[in-house]
Write a protein that holds these residues in place. Structure first.
Motif, PDB file in Angstrom:
ATOM      1  N   ARG A 269       0.890  -0.995   0.055  1.00 52.92           N
ATOM      2  CA  ARG A 269       0.205   0.083   0.106  1.00 52.92           C
ATOM      3  C   ARG A 269       0.930   1.188  -0.147  1.00 52.92           C
ATOM      4  O   ARG A 269       0.729   2.298  -0.663  1.00 52.92           O
ATOM      5  CB  ARG A 269      -0.783  -0.043   1.467  1.00 52.92           C
ATOM      6  CG  ARG A 269      -2.198   0.634   1.043  1.00 52.92           C
ATOM      7  CD  ARG A 269      -2.888   0.670   2.540  1.00 52.92           C
ATOM      8  NE  ARG A 269      -2.358   1.334   3.396  1.00 52.92           N
ATOM      9  CZ  ARG A 269      -2.294   2.610   3.769  1.00 52.92           C
ATOM     10  NH1 ARG A 269      -3.204   3.567   2.971  1.00 52.92           N
ATOM     11  NH2 ARG A 269      -1.782   3.116   4.700  1.00 52.92           N
TER      12      ARG A 269
ATOM     13  N   ILE B 218       1.559   4.338  -2.806  1.00 50.76           N
ATOM     14  CA  ILE B 218       1.402   5.592  -2.303  1.00 50.76           C
ATOM     15  C   ILE B 218       2.408   6.456  -2.781  1.00 50.76           C
ATOM     16  O   ILE B 218       2.519   7.770  -3.459  1.00 50.76           O
ATOM     17  CB  ILE B 218       0.999   6.016  -0.926  1.00 50.76           C
ATOM     18  CG1 ILE B 218      -0.492   5.389  -0.544  1.00 50.76           C
ATOM     19  CG2 ILE B 218       1.192   7.387  -0.657  1.00 50.76           C
ATOM     20  CD1 ILE B 218      -0.798   5.359   1.064  1.00 50.76           C
TER      21      ILE B 218
ATOM     22  N   ASP C 264      -7.395  -3.842  -4.816  1.00 55.20           N
ATOM     23  CA  ASP C 264      -7.694  -2.536  -4.042  1.00 55.20           C
ATOM     24  C   ASP C 264      -6.726  -1.606  -4.318  1.00 55.20           C
ATOM     25  O   ASP C 264      -6.945  -0.365  -4.768  1.00 55.20           O
ATOM     26  CB  ASP C 264      -7.288  -2.899  -2.429  1.00 55.20           C
ATOM     27  CG  ASP C 264      -8.373  -3.474  -1.592  1.00 55.20           C
ATOM     28  OD1 ASP C 264      -9.477  -3.616  -2.353  1.00 55.20           O
ATOM     29  OD2 ASP C 264      -8.139  -3.635  -0.577  1.00 55.20           O
ATOM     30  N   LEU C 265      -5.417  -2.103  -4.787  1.00 52.85           N
ATOM     31  CA  LEU C 265      -4.370  -1.215  -5.240  1.00 52.85           C
ATOM     32  C   LEU C 265      -4.699  -0.938  -6.625  1.00 52.85           C
ATOM     33  O   LEU C 265      -4.274   0.170  -6.977  1.00 52.85           O
ATOM     34  CB  LEU C 265      -2.857  -1.978  -5.248  1.00 52.85           C
ATOM     35  CG  LEU C 265      -2.267  -2.322  -3.990  1.00 52.85           C
ATOM     36  CD1 LEU C 265      -1.202  -3.424  -3.865  1.00 52.85           C
ATOM     37  CD2 LEU C 265      -1.777  -0.859  -3.047  1.00 52.85           C
TER      38      LEU C 265
ATOM     39  N   SER D 204      -7.517  -0.201  -7.852  1.00 57.90           N
ATOM     40  CA  SER D 204      -8.603   0.801  -7.624  1.00 57.90           C
ATOM     41  C   SER D 204      -7.837   2.208  -7.353  1.00 57.90           C
ATOM     42  O   SER D 204      -8.639   3.190  -7.791  1.00 57.90           O
ATOM     43  CB  SER D 204      -9.757   0.410  -6.789  1.00 57.90           C
ATOM     44  OG  SER D 204      -9.199   0.502  -5.365  1.00 57.90           O
ATOM     45  N   THR D 205      -6.838   2.209  -6.856  1.00 58.07           N
ATOM     46  CA  THR D 205      -6.277   3.648  -6.613  1.00 58.07           C
ATOM     47  C   THR D 205      -5.067   3.853  -7.690  1.00 58.07           C
ATOM     48  O   THR D 205      -4.719   4.896  -7.842  1.00 58.07           O
ATOM     49  CB  THR D 205      -5.399   3.518  -5.430  1.00 58.07           C
ATOM     50  OG1 THR D 205      -4.068   2.486  -5.652  1.00 58.07           O
ATOM     51  CG2 THR D 205      -6.076   3.012  -3.829  1.00 58.07           C
TER      52      THR D 205
END
Ligand SMILES: NC(=O)c1ccc[n+]([C@@H]2O[C@H](COP(=O)([O-])OP(=O)(O)OC[C@H]3O[C@@H](n4cnc5c(N)ncnc54)[C@H](O)[C@@H]3O)[C@@H](O)[C@H]2O)c1
Length: 277
Positions: free
Chosen positions: A23, A27, A48-49, A51-52
């Motif tokens: 995560r 970032i 999840d990753l 989707s960012t």
């Protein structure tokens, strides 16, 4: 340090430290290749990753198997053509009294925590050297690789091996004038799923549930202590901040918990005191 566009490789990425590392690397703008034996949680973190907006590839594999680790390396190198930070992080913890524990416990711990690191080194380091650019391998050990305690002897033994393996690796990388650096991450307790390592134990290394020792008060007390220690640890984001500070300071040993200083000093003082005149 500018991480944008760099490639991070992380094993044990489906839970705990590896998951938070993934995560935080995303970032920082890094591209990711993540691996773990826990296919379901790995798929979830990948989703999840992505989707960012992060670029991520994933591989479900067992670090105990060199062929599988090598396939993970080949897939990463084919896809990205570079490896900047390689977090050789997957690990498991077993508790017990040494002479009552099963051979399966010891094989499992040694195969994941020691052979797993060796497989990672063998699969990735030749390529990392060939890149001829600054890059780093970070092996996850533990504070338990620098001191000893009575609850989890196999864990302590394997983490001492992880520290020693990395110290020698760093020396060999330097002696051969490569641009690859090595660090060993030695955190104290962090709130993760480590006390539930049993979930990731392969079928062929499971203990006999009817074995008297695994139904004994000693085993129950040691299991409970491990859970209390892990759940009483520091939070993941802070643990990963401290890891990146160590990387940025070019440390060989990366520690997280200042409160362990007296225990480290006591261990080394006892060794120094044993040196004959
Ligand atoms: N949590 C702590 O207090 C603590 C402290 C010091 C060191 N560590 C070390 O940190 C590392 C990560 O552990 P964590 O605390 O995040 O625990 P965790 O159980 O939350 O995560 C460990 C991950 O390793 C994976 N894994 C286990 N066996 C594997 C195998 N054979 N092949 C591939 N993946 C496998 C698991 O599926 C899991 O996703 C371990 O090496 C552990 O020993 C943890």
């Amino acid at each position: 340090m500018d991480y944008t566009g760099k490639v991070a490789v992380i094993t044990g990425a489906a839970n705990g430290i590896g998951r938070e590392l993934a995560r935080q690397c995303a970032i920082k703008g890094m591209k990711l290749s993540i691996g773990d034996i826990d296919a379901a949680n790995l798929a979830e973190i990948e989703k999840d990753l992505k989707s960012t907006g992060a670029e991520v590839i994933s591989s479900s594999f067992d670090v105990r198997k060199f062929d599988e680790f090598d396939a993970f390396a080949k897939k990463t190198i084919e896809h990205y053509g570079a490896v900047d930070l390689f977090f050789n992080n997957a690990g498991v913890a077993v508790v017990g009294t040494i002479w009552s524990m099963s051979e399966e416990d010891w094989k499992w711990g040694l195969e994941v925590n020691v052979m797993g690191l060796f497989h990672g080194v063998k699969a990735f380091i030749p390529f990392m050297i060939s890149q001829d650019k600054d890059c780093r391998i970070i092996n996850t050990a533990s504070i338990g690789g620098l001191i000893t305690s009575p609850n989890s002897p196999n864990y302590i033994a394997t983490k001492h091996a992880a520290v020693a393996l990395t110290e020698v690796l760093a020396r060999q990388l330097q002696d051969q004038e490569t641009k690859v650096k090595a660090s060993v991450y030695c955190p104290g307790f962090i709130v993760t799923n480590l006390h539930n390592s049993e979930l990731h134990r392969p079928q062929e290394l499971k203990n006999d549930p009817n074995d008297a020792y695994y139904n004994s008060p000693d085993f129950a007390a040691k299991t409970q202590r491990m859970a209390e220690q892990v759940l009483g640890g520091i939070q993941l984001p802070e643990a990963i901040n401290r890891l990146f500070k160590g990387i940025e300071a070019d440390k060989l040993h990366i520690l997280t918990h200042p409160e362990y200083r007296p225990l480290i000093e006591a261990r080394f003082k006892s060794i120094l005191d044993a040196i004959p005149e």
